[in-house]
Design a protein around this motif. Structure first.
Motif, PDB file in Angstrom:
ATOM      1  N   THR A 114      23.122   0.126 -44.732  1.00 15.09           N
ATOM      2  CA  THR A 114      23.347  -1.314 -44.820  1.00 15.09           C
ATOM      3  C   THR A 114      24.848  -1.610 -44.783  1.00 15.09           C
ATOM      4  O   THR A 114      25.288  -2.498 -44.049  1.00 15.09           O
ATOM      5  N   ARG A 115      25.636  -0.849 -45.554  1.00 18.85           N
ATOM      6  CA  ARG A 115      27.089  -1.042 -45.549  1.00 18.85           C
ATOM      7  C   ARG A 115      27.692  -0.742 -44.176  1.00 18.85           C
ATOM      8  O   ARG A 115      28.721  -1.302 -43.812  1.00 18.85           O
ATOM      9  N   MET A 116      27.043   0.146 -43.415  1.00 22.82           N
ATOM     10  CA  MET A 116      27.511   0.454 -42.056  1.00 22.82           C
ATOM     11  C   MET A 116      27.209  -0.687 -41.086  1.00 22.82           C
ATOM     12  O   MET A 116      27.644  -0.645 -39.938  1.00 22.82           O
ATOM     13  N   GLY A 117      26.422  -1.663 -41.540  1.00 19.37           N
ATOM     14  CA  GLY A 117      26.088  -2.797 -40.697  1.00 19.37           C
ATOM     15  C   GLY A 117      24.897  -2.568 -39.787  1.00 19.37           C
ATOM     16  O   GLY A 117      24.723  -3.272 -38.787  1.00 19.37           O
ATOM     17  N   ARG A 118      24.049  -1.597 -40.137  1.00 20.89           N
ATOM     18  CA  ARG A 118      22.873  -1.321 -39.313  1.00 20.89           C
ATOM     19  C   ARG A 118      21.898  -2.490 -39.397  1.00 20.89           C
ATOM     20  O   ARG A 118      21.734  -3.121 -40.437  1.00 20.89           O
ATOM     21  N   SER A 119      21.226  -2.777 -38.290  1.00 17.03           N
ATOM     22  CA  SER A 119      20.231  -3.853 -38.234  1.00 17.03           C
ATOM     23  C   SER A 119      19.018  -3.480 -39.083  1.00 17.03           C
ATOM     24  O   SER A 119      18.819  -2.302 -39.421  1.00 17.03           O
ATOM     25  N   GLU A 120      18.197  -4.469 -39.403  1.00 18.51           N
ATOM     26  CA  GLU A 120      16.962  -4.183 -40.138  1.00 18.51           C
ATOM     27  C   GLU A 120      16.060  -3.251 -39.338  1.00 18.51           C
ATOM     28  O   GLU A 120      15.397  -2.396 -39.905  1.00 18.51           O
ATOM     29  N   GLU A 121      16.040  -3.409 -38.019  1.00 22.98           N
ATOM     30  CA  GLU A 121      15.227  -2.519 -37.181  1.00 22.98           C
ATOM     31  C   GLU A 121      15.714  -1.079 -37.317  1.00 22.98           C
ATOM     32  O   GLU A 121      14.920  -0.155 -37.498  1.00 22.98           O
ATOM     33  N   ASP A 122      17.039  -0.890 -37.237  1.00 26.47           N
ATOM     34  CA  ASP A 122      17.589   0.454 -37.411  1.00 26.47           C
ATOM     35  C   ASP A 122      17.327   0.981 -38.815  1.00 26.47           C
ATOM     36  O   ASP A 122      17.023   2.164 -38.988  1.00 26.47           O
ATOM     37  N   LEU A 123      17.462   0.130 -39.835  1.00 25.94           N
ATOM     38  CA  LEU A 123      17.176   0.559 -41.210  1.00 25.94           C
ATOM     39  C   LEU A 123      15.759   1.099 -41.321  1.00 25.94           C
ATOM     40  O   LEU A 123      15.530   2.154 -41.918  1.00 25.94           O
ATOM     41  N   LEU A 125      13.859   2.341 -38.946  1.00 22.92           N
ATOM     42  CA  LEU A 125      13.740   3.596 -38.202  1.00 22.92           C
ATOM     43  C   LEU A 125      14.428   4.745 -38.921  1.00 22.92           C
ATOM     44  O   LEU A 125      13.891   5.856 -39.005  1.00 22.92           O
ATOM     45  N   LEU A 126      15.623   4.489 -39.455  1.00 27.18           N
ATOM     46  CA  LEU A 126      16.350   5.529 -40.189  1.00 27.18           C
ATOM     47  C   LEU A 126      15.611   5.917 -41.466  1.00 27.18           C
ATOM     48  O   LEU A 126      15.559   7.103 -41.827  1.00 27.18           O
ATOM     49  N   CYS A 127      15.045   4.935 -42.163  1.00 28.39           N
ATOM     50  CA  CYS A 127      14.264   5.238 -43.367  1.00 28.39           C
ATOM     51  C   CYS A 127      13.038   6.095 -43.017  1.00 28.39           C
ATOM     52  O   CYS A 127      12.720   7.046 -43.738  1.00 28.39           O
ATOM     53  N   LYS A 128      12.385   5.754 -41.916  1.00 27.53           N
ATOM     54  CA  LYS A 128      11.220   6.545 -41.486  1.00 27.53           C
ATOM     55  C   LYS A 128      11.623   7.978 -41.186  1.00 27.53           C
ATOM     56  O   LYS A 128      10.980   8.927 -41.646  1.00 27.53           O
TER      57      LYS A 128
END
Length: 168
Positions: A114-123, A125-128
């Protein structure tokens, strides 16, 4: 604030968070490189497989509890996470012979992304992909894992759901 490490040394929470920030950056960079080369689905699959394998290696220290000692699993798992209350804020929603359910209200990886500015979509995918570590860990220890990773609109982060595995 500090946390006592297994060696008995006090470690500043900031150091732990820094280590999680580096891990989050590594996952994100690998994800971006793989997505550029192979597309989103393959990137999630490959990063997920790498984190799952990390979990399998970690699962060995819980294997003596499988396939059914969920109460002891919860104690060992939670007590093995440094500064767990500060960094993950776990809520034990259920812990009995049938099911272990832990809701993490915070996640240092998701917070870093989130601090890196990743989009919710990326969040999502990264969480998965990052969350595959939990499936690897609990399955390798002999349990059934039915956890869920964060999705947009949800509070907090992942929900770990662990059930007894098949008897040996």
């Amino acid at each position: 604030m500090t946390e006592t490490s297994p060696s008995g040394r006090m470690v500043p929470i900031e150091w732990l968070q820094g280590a999680f920030d580096m891990r989050a950056a590594a996952y994100a960079n690998m994800f971006d490189v793989l997505r550029d080369a192979f597309g989103t689905d393959k990137a999630v699959e490959l990063v997920g497989e790498a984190t799952r394998r990390m979990g399998v290696a970690m699962g060995a220290k819980f294997a003596d509890l499988g396939p059914s000692n969920l109460v002891a699993l919860k104690e060992r798992f939670i007590s093995g996470i440094p500064a767990v209350e500060v960094i993950f804020a776990p809520e034990i929603r259920q812990c009995d012979d049938e099911r272990l359910e832990i809701k993490f209200h915070k996640c240092p990886l998701k917070d870093a992304w989130t601090r890196m500015g990743r989009s919710e979509e990326d969040l999502e995918l990264l969480c998965k992909a990052g969350g595959a570590i939990d499936g690897g860990l609990f399955k390798a220890a002999g349990f059934v894992f039915k956890g869920e990773t964060w999705k947009p609109g949800e509070e907090g982060c992942c929900r770990l759901i662990v059930e007894p595995g098949e008897a040996a």
